[in-house]
Design a protein around this motif. Structure first.
Motif, short mmCIF file in Angstrom:
data_model
loop_
_atom_site.label_atom_id
_atom_site.label_comp_id
_atom_site.label_asym_id
_atom_site.label_seq_id
_atom_site.Cartn_x
_atom_site.Cartn_y
_atom_site.Cartn_z
N ASP A 89 0.83 -1.27 0.16
CA ASP A 89 0.02 0.03 -0.14
C ASP A 89 0.93 1.18 -0.09
O ASP A 89 0.56 2.20 0.73
N HIS A 117 -2.33 -0.65 -4.77
CA HIS A 117 -3.32 -0.74 -5.78
C HIS A 117 -3.41 1.00 -6.17
O HIS A 117 -4.23 1.48 -6.58
N ASP A 134 -2.46 -3.02 -8.96
CA ASP A 134 -3.89 -2.98 -9.79
C ASP A 134 -4.38 -1.66 -9.24
O ASP A 134 -5.11 -1.69 -8.27
N ASP A 135 -4.34 -0.84 -9.97
CA ASP A 135 -4.86 0.47 -9.49
C ASP A 135 -6.64 0.52 -9.80
O ASP A 135 -6.97 1.74 -9.40
N ALA A 137 -8.23 -1.78 -8.17
CA ALA A 137 -8.59 -2.68 -7.01
C ALA A 137 -9.14 -1.63 -5.95
O ALA A 137 -8.43 -0.47 -5.88
N THR A 140 -5.36 -2.53 -1.41
CA THR A 140 -4.36 -3.43 -1.23
C THR A 140 -4.83 -4.90 -0.80
O THR A 140 -4.32 -5.82 -1.36
N ILE A 143 -5.94 -7.04 -3.31
CA ILE A 143 -4.99 -7.90 -3.99
C ILE A 143 -4.43 -8.99 -3.31
O ILE A 143 -4.01 -9.99 -3.88
N HIS A 302 -4.70 7.97 -5.40
CA HIS A 302 -5.77 7.50 -6.25
C HIS A 302 -6.20 8.55 -7.16
O HIS A 302 -6.06 9.74 -6.88
#
Length: 337
Positions: A89, A117, A134-135, A137, A140, A143, A302
């Motif tokens: 993270d 993520h 995996d942005d 998601a 974290t 994932i 994000h």
């Protein structure tokens, strides 16, 4: 797949000591990811010694979660002693604060695995041996759950509870969850997580100093109009993220709060879903990352929440942000008096 790459790395390395690192003031997604990853490592590498560490400690909410699990983060970390490093993270080493230089050096000698993520950061790609990201998601933790599933590992009740809390926190109690996240939640409930018992752990009373910081941020706020968008800028020495959320709740489309303490500059940004979808601006990629470079540090995050760390004065960071926004939005901001 990333899970097979991770297993191949561990099978070849056979590490005896692993260090799991989280960003400063680690939130529940970071803390719970670390807890679950530690269990995954114990399953794949019996006898491995796992140390979890968060730069400058964990958040108030995370402390309650750690107490619930009877789990402790180490008060110190020695990257030089680890056979393998993990960052969870956490998308750039600047977020590791006092350990950043040690991690950069050690990452040239042993594998660094990043599980995250947030949008990929170029500087992190340069030093990571394996970058599992995996942005899209929710968190974290989501994932980490996939890694358990792809590796065929059982998700015990404790791991299920930890992963549930991390996902619930980062989705604002599932308000931001999509279909895949709800499927993940269903699996965790089947594994023993009980939402009614766990949700209360994510709510803590705001302490006096945070309330003061929020109020000061409101008092000092300057509001700019970019076209039809209202953007609030302010500065406080602590609780920048909380202050940004407060400004957003008061009506800002985007809030940017900067603060400097002990020579370190931090900037937190929060935006509404409407702002992000209508403008196409991803805060982490389009605003925080370039800002981080401008202030001599790093930034990321994000679409709706991001941050940058560096050096300098809060006023300078705000000026840079106004200039970046003017270019991104194609219009010059006008301060409302």
């Amino acid at each position: 797949m990333s899970a097979r790459e991770l297993k191949a790395l561990l099978d070849g390395l056979k590490p005896s000591k692993a260090l799991i690192l989280c960003h400063h003031n680690a939130d529940p997604d970071a803390v719970c990811s670390a807890i679950a990853l530690g269990e995954l490592l114990h399953s794949l590498c019996p006898g491995i010694e796992v140390t979890c560490y968060a730069a400058q400690g964990v958040s108030k909410v995370s402390k309650g979660i750690l107490e619930r699990f009877g789990f402790s983060f180490s008060r110190e970390a020695r990257p030089a002693d680890a056979d393998i490093l993990f960052m969870v993270d956490t998308n750039n080493v600047e977020q590791l604060e006092e350990l950043k230089e040690e991690v950069k050096v050690r990452a040239r000698e042993v594998p660094l695995v990043v599980i995250d993520h947030h949008a990929k950061h170029p500087a992190t790609e340069e030093i990571a041996s394996l970058y599992i990201v995996d942005d899209s998601a929710s968190s974290t933790c989501e994932i980490i759950l996939r890694l358990f599933e792809e590796l065929g590992l059982e998700v015990g009740k404790g791991v299920a509870e930890a992963l549930f809390l991390g996902i619930a926190y980062d989705t604002r109690h599932l308000a931001l969850a999509g279909a895949s996240t709800f499927l993940a939640i269903a699996k965790l409930v089947e594994a023993g997580a009980k939402p009614r018992e766990l949700f209360p752990l994510l709510t803590v009373e705001m302490d006096y100093s945070e309330r003061v910081a929020r109020l000061k941020a409101c008092m000092r706020a300057k509001v700019y109009k970019f076209g039809s968008w209202l953007v609030a800028f302010s500065h406080v020495s602590a609780f920048q993220a909380s202050a940004a959320r407060a400004l957003l709740s008061l009506g800002a489309d985007l809030a940017v709060v900067a603060g400097e303490r002990e020579g370190r500059l931090r900037v937190s940004m929060r935006a509404t879903s409407k702002f992000a979808s209508a403008t196409g601006i991803h805060l982490g990629r389009d605003l925080a990352r370039p800002l981080g470079q401008l202030i001599g540090g790093m930034g990321g995050g994000h679409a709706l929440s991001a941050g940058a760390n560096g050096v300098g004065k809060p006023e300078e960071a705000i000026e840079h942000t106004i200039a970046l926004l003017s270019r991104l939005l194609g219009t010059k901001g006008k301060e409302l008096k």
